[in-house]
Motif scaffolding. Sequence first.
Motif, PDB file in Angstrom:
ATOM      1  N   ARG A 198       0.807  -1.219   0.000  1.00 52.99           N
ATOM      2  CA  ARG A 198       0.000   0.000   0.000  1.00 52.99           C
ATOM      3  C   ARG A 198       0.847   1.278   0.000  1.00 52.99           C
ATOM      4  O   ARG A 198       0.537   2.233  -0.704  1.00 52.99           O
ATOM      5  CB  ARG A 198      -0.950  -0.013   1.202  1.00 52.99           C
ATOM      6  CG  ARG A 198      -1.942  -1.181   1.183  1.00 52.99           C
ATOM      7  CD  ARG A 198      -2.733  -1.254   2.487  1.00 52.99           C
ATOM      8  NE  ARG A 198      -3.594  -0.089   2.654  1.00 52.99           N
ATOM      9  CZ  ARG A 198      -4.829   0.005   2.172  1.00 52.99           C
ATOM     10  NH1 ARG A 198      -5.347  -1.012   1.481  1.00 52.99           N
ATOM     11  NH2 ARG A 198      -5.559   1.074   2.391  1.00 52.99           N
ATOM     12  N   CYS A 199       1.907   1.303   0.787  1.00 50.68           N
ATOM     13  CA  CYS A 199       2.750   2.499   0.844  1.00 50.68           C
ATOM     14  C   CYS A 199       3.430   2.753  -0.495  1.00 50.68           C
ATOM     15  O   CYS A 199       3.497   3.897  -0.966  1.00 50.68           O
ATOM     16  CB  CYS A 199       3.803   2.352   1.943  1.00 50.68           C
ATOM     17  SG  CYS A 199       3.128   2.398   3.622  1.00 50.68           S
TER      18      CYS A 199
ATOM     19  N   ARG B 239      -8.096   9.464  -7.592  1.00 46.61           N
ATOM     20  CA  ARG B 239      -8.440  10.023  -6.283  1.00 46.61           C
ATOM     21  C   ARG B 239      -9.070   8.966  -5.381  1.00 46.61           C
ATOM     22  O   ARG B 239      -8.762   8.860  -4.187  1.00 46.61           O
ATOM     23  CB  ARG B 239      -9.400  11.201  -6.459  1.00 46.61           C
ATOM     24  CG  ARG B 239      -9.849  11.907  -5.188  1.00 46.61           C
ATOM     25  CD  ARG B 239      -8.720  12.691  -4.566  1.00 46.61           C
ATOM     26  NE  ARG B 239      -8.005  11.925  -3.536  1.00 46.61           N
ATOM     27  CZ  ARG B 239      -6.874  12.321  -2.970  1.00 46.61           C
ATOM     28  NH1 ARG B 239      -6.313  13.457  -3.355  1.00 46.61           N
ATOM     29  NH2 ARG B 239      -6.289  11.591  -2.042  1.00 46.61           N
ATOM     30  N   SER B 240      -9.976   8.189  -5.954  1.00 50.39           N
ATOM     31  CA  SER B 240     -10.636   7.135  -5.182  1.00 50.39           C
ATOM     32  C   SER B 240      -9.628   6.114  -4.670  1.00 50.39           C
ATOM     33  O   SER B 240      -9.713   5.666  -3.513  1.00 50.39           O
ATOM     34  CB  SER B 240     -11.697   6.456  -6.047  1.00 50.39           C
ATOM     35  OG  SER B 240     -12.303   5.378  -5.367  1.00 50.39           O
ATOM     36  N   LEU B 241      -8.676   5.769  -5.523  1.00 47.00           N
ATOM     37  CA  LEU B 241      -7.657   4.797  -5.114  1.00 47.00           C
ATOM     38  C   LEU B 241      -6.765   5.373  -4.023  1.00 47.00           C
ATOM     39  O   LEU B 241      -6.444   4.691  -3.041  1.00 47.00           O
ATOM     40  CB  LEU B 241      -6.830   4.375  -6.324  1.00 47.00           C
ATOM     41  CG  LEU B 241      -5.700   3.372  -6.074  1.00 47.00           C
ATOM     42  CD1 LEU B 241      -6.218   2.120  -5.379  1.00 47.00           C
ATOM     43  CD2 LEU B 241      -5.014   3.017  -7.393  1.00 47.00           C
TER      44      LEU B 241
ATOM     45  N   ALA C  81      -5.173   5.521   1.749  1.00 47.30           N
ATOM     46  CA  ALA C  81      -4.924   6.316   2.955  1.00 47.30           C
ATOM     47  C   ALA C  81      -5.727   5.822   4.155  1.00 47.30           C
ATOM     48  O   ALA C  81      -5.428   6.173   5.302  1.00 47.30           O
ATOM     49  CB  ALA C  81      -5.248   7.782   2.687  1.00 47.30           C
ATOM     50  N   SER C  82      -6.749   5.029   3.889  1.00 43.81           N
ATOM     51  CA  SER C  82      -7.644   4.583   4.977  1.00 43.81           C
ATOM     52  C   SER C  82      -7.076   3.367   5.717  1.00 43.81           C
ATOM     53  O   SER C  82      -6.184   2.690   5.228  1.00 43.81           O
ATOM     54  CB  SER C  82      -9.016   4.246   4.404  1.00 43.81           C
ATOM     55  OG  SER C  82      -8.929   3.187   3.485  1.00 43.81           O
TER      56      SER C  82
END
Length: 257
Positions: A222-223, A249-251, A256-257
């Motif tokens: 993810r990072c 943006r959605s990705l 980030a969540s």
Amino acid sequence: MNLASWLRSLGLEQYEAAFRENAIDNAVLPNLTAEDLKDLGVGLVGHRRKLLDAIAALRTDASAEATSADDLPAIDKPPSDVAERRQVTVMFSDLVGSTALSVAMDPEDLRDALRSTGTTMWSPLYLSGLAKIYGELGRIDDARGCIREAITGMETSKEIVFAAEVHRVAGEIALRAPQPNRIQAHAYFRRALTIAREQRAKSWELRAATSLARLLRDEGKRCEARDLLAPVYDWFTQGFDTLDLKEARSLLDALAS
């Protein structure tokens, strides 16, 4: 034709404001010269060359579109194939927008017509779009065939305006196969990124970065995915209502969540 979309397809969306402020529309665009482009603020030789090649292709396409459907060769279709070809046609029209040719004939026939005219500039884009649709329909062999034809055509013609998108779609097809090939997908996505960056084609870079970031996310990285995509997304200052930027943006929000 939507001029903003056309510029984005070339990775030259930064000139949209200059074109709009100087009243460049579909009637004026095919007649632009190198000097006109300089006056519009297109300072880089590579960008002017890319625009001039695309403008020349528009003239060729305009001549082709002037040909009526009655003048095109009839292609017999088995009745059982009509429904599926119609589905491909609808999806393809959504992808590339409505043009005289897409209305006159389905995309598979359009591919044959493009071959017969010898047109090479736009063929890779049409073929990658058709490959994407075949992939969504599960017709992986047909999708791979389109990609091979697109890559071979670019290698022969040396016209690589759409090379980044072709390689990106090839990566998506690799992931849609019955046995997804992640290694191959990585290679295609990274090649697409390299080409887009070499061409300074930010729209293509965004698509390639989004595809690769999505794959990295699925692999638990993810990072790395966020660090790859965020700088490309942050480069843009407008167009946030477009599908590509919305998906990016959605990705990023999900990462980030």
